[in-house]
Motif scaffolding. Structure first.
Motif, mmCIF file in Angstrom:
data_model
loop_
_atom_site.group_PDB
_atom_site.id
_atom_site.type_symbol
_atom_site.label_atom_id
_atom_site.label_comp_id
_atom_site.label_asym_id
_atom_site.label_seq_id
_atom_site.Cartn_x
_atom_site.Cartn_y
_atom_site.Cartn_z
ATOM 1 N N ILE A 211 0.827 -1.215 0.000
ATOM 2 C CA ILE A 211 0.000 0.000 0.000
ATOM 3 C C ILE A 211 0.854 1.255 0.000
ATOM 4 N N THR A 212 1.848 1.306 0.881
ATOM 5 C CA THR A 212 2.643 2.525 1.013
ATOM 6 C C THR A 212 3.534 2.786 -0.190
ATOM 7 N N ASN A 213 3.830 1.754 -0.947
ATOM 8 C CA ASN A 213 4.705 1.925 -2.112
ATOM 9 C C ASN A 213 3.967 1.738 -3.430
ATOM 10 N N SER A 214 2.640 1.921 -3.406
ATOM 11 C CA SER A 214 1.856 1.843 -4.635
ATOM 12 C C SER A 214 2.011 3.135 -5.426
ATOM 13 N N GLU A 215 1.536 3.128 -6.679
ATOM 14 C CA GLU A 215 1.656 4.305 -7.538
ATOM 15 C C GLU A 215 0.984 5.526 -6.936
#
Length: 422
Positions: free
Chosen positions: A290-294
């Motif tokens: 989640i934290t490293n999604s686009e």
């Protein structure tokens, strides 16, 4: 996309859209040696904890005396991890990992002897080797995918693998031990570690040499100062230390709490341990995604703060609970909240620190080793002075301090991908 020396596709910092963020399976295929090595790094102390009683018998020692040697590993990890932190980014991460794996293999072979002195050396070497191995693996995974969110996702994939291994390692090592005993388990770790060390050494030889910049030419002390000058890094390292103190201290007294309050025997408590481990693994894996999604719906810094709030509510509420289903729910929530915080800290360190991410992750690991001692000590103090409410106060206070540090991280501002790509 760019192509590394092995011919594998790697996400570059300049990549955009879906190409910049490969899926989990694609990352896992590219990082399989890293993921396997991160799992192997957890096995020696898992074997030590699982077979402590027969080890003590073979070493002609008491369980208390032999168990106390485990603290030597934490002390070695703290000292070696801190001392070598500035050097992690000055060598190829693959070679640093190879050295850590080689030392891990030697330590496992020494431990298999069953001699008390060699078991003490085993504990020291395992702590020292993992203090180099874990940050080197995490940084290597991040480096393979550039400097942005893909790098953060790769790093959290390593930590998720470690949490899954911690949950599954005991039954995995118990089955082979039925045939070859705990000594066979340690010799197996030796063989796998040395094989992986050879793989990482070869991969490091073939990897392209990174261009050195000014930050990599800093002196030893200056490297620490430069790391501390990066906005938000010091509060993040403090949060990692405090979070580890709370969670590891909480786990230290978890079995005793369930036994005293709900009369759960060790067999039933094993299910509680599985619940906690599974909650941590799933939450850590999802948070990294989640934290490293686009386009994340919530910023990593804010999610970090929310995770700490959940940790505060669950750790305080847990010790005042007298209904088993609610206690189990609190156990699950507490593990999940710590996984959120852990994933956010790793993601932010990787994305903020750029070329100094290896040093940051090394200091982070050393701080967590210190946190294990702090948590167990404060938990015991609280329990002795005021029972379980005393533990709730002690751990709750640590989370409050971590929340103050999270405010400082928020004030440092969100991660700028262009800055982290420097």
């Amino acid at each position: 996309m760019s192509v590394d020396s092995k011919g594998s596709d790697v996400a570059s910092p300049a990549s955009a859209g879906e190409e910049a963020l490969p899926g989990d399976l694609r990352m896992a295929r590219a990082l399989w040696p890293v993921l396997v090595a991160s799992a192997v790094g957890l096995l020696p102390f898992t074997i030590f904890s699982t077979y402590l009683v027969p080890m003590a018998e073979d070493a002609e020692s008491s369980v208390a005396t032999l168990g106390g040697l485990r603290g030597l590993g934490g002390l070695a990890a703290l000292l070696v991890g801190t001392a070598l932190a500035p050097l992690i980014d000055r060598v190829r991460k693959e070679w640093a990992a190879a050295g850590g794996l080689a030392a891990l293999g030697v330590s496992a072979a020494l431990g298999a002897s069953g001699d008390f002195i060699l078991l003490a050396v085993f504990c020291l070497l395992v702590g020292a080797s993992t203090s180099v191995l874990n940050p080197a693996l995490t940084a290597a995974a991040a480096d393979r995918f550039g400097s942005g969110k893909a790098a953060g996702r790769a790093a959290t994939l390593v930590t998720a693998t470690q949490s899954m291994t911690a949950m599954l390692a005991a039954p995995v090592i118990a089955l082979p031990a039925l045939f070859w005993g705990w000594q066979g388990d340690l010799f197996a770790v030796t063989g796998v570690s040395l094989l992986l060390a050879a793989i990482f050494f070869v991969r490091g030889k073939d990897a392209p040499v990174e261009k050195r910049d000014d930050s990599q030419r800093l002196g030893y002390v200056a490297s620490f100062k430069a790391l501390g000058a990066i906005p938000g890094v010091v509060p993040l390292l403090l949060i990692a230390l405090l979070r580890t103190a709370v969670f590891m201290g909480y786990l230290s007294y978890l079995a005793a709490y369930y036994d005293e309050r709900f009369e759960l025997d060790p067999g039933l408590f094993a299910f509680v341990w599985t619940l906690s481990g599974a909650s941590f693994f799933v939450s850590n894996l999802l948070t990294g995604r989640i934290t490293n999604s686009e386009e994340p719906r919530i910023g990593t810094e804010r999610l970090l703060a929310f995770g700490l709030v959940a940790a505060l509510v669950s750790v305080v509420g847990f010790y005042f609970t007298h209904w088993l289903p609610l206690a189990l729910a609190m156990t699950s929530l507490h593990a999940a909240s710590h996984a959120v915080v852990a994933a956010c800290v790793v993601s932010l360190l990787v994305r903020r620190c750029g070329t100094q991410r290896g040093a940051a992750l090394s200091v982070n690991a050393a701080g967590m080793s210190l946190g294990v001692f702090v948590g167990a000590g404060l938990g015991g103090l609280g329990l002795g002075l005021a029972g379980y409410p005393g533990i709730a106060v002690a751990f709750g206070a640590l989370v409050v301090v971590a929340l103050v540090a999270a405010v400082l991280v928020l004030r440092a501002g969100p991660v700028e991908e262009a800055e982290s790509a420097a």
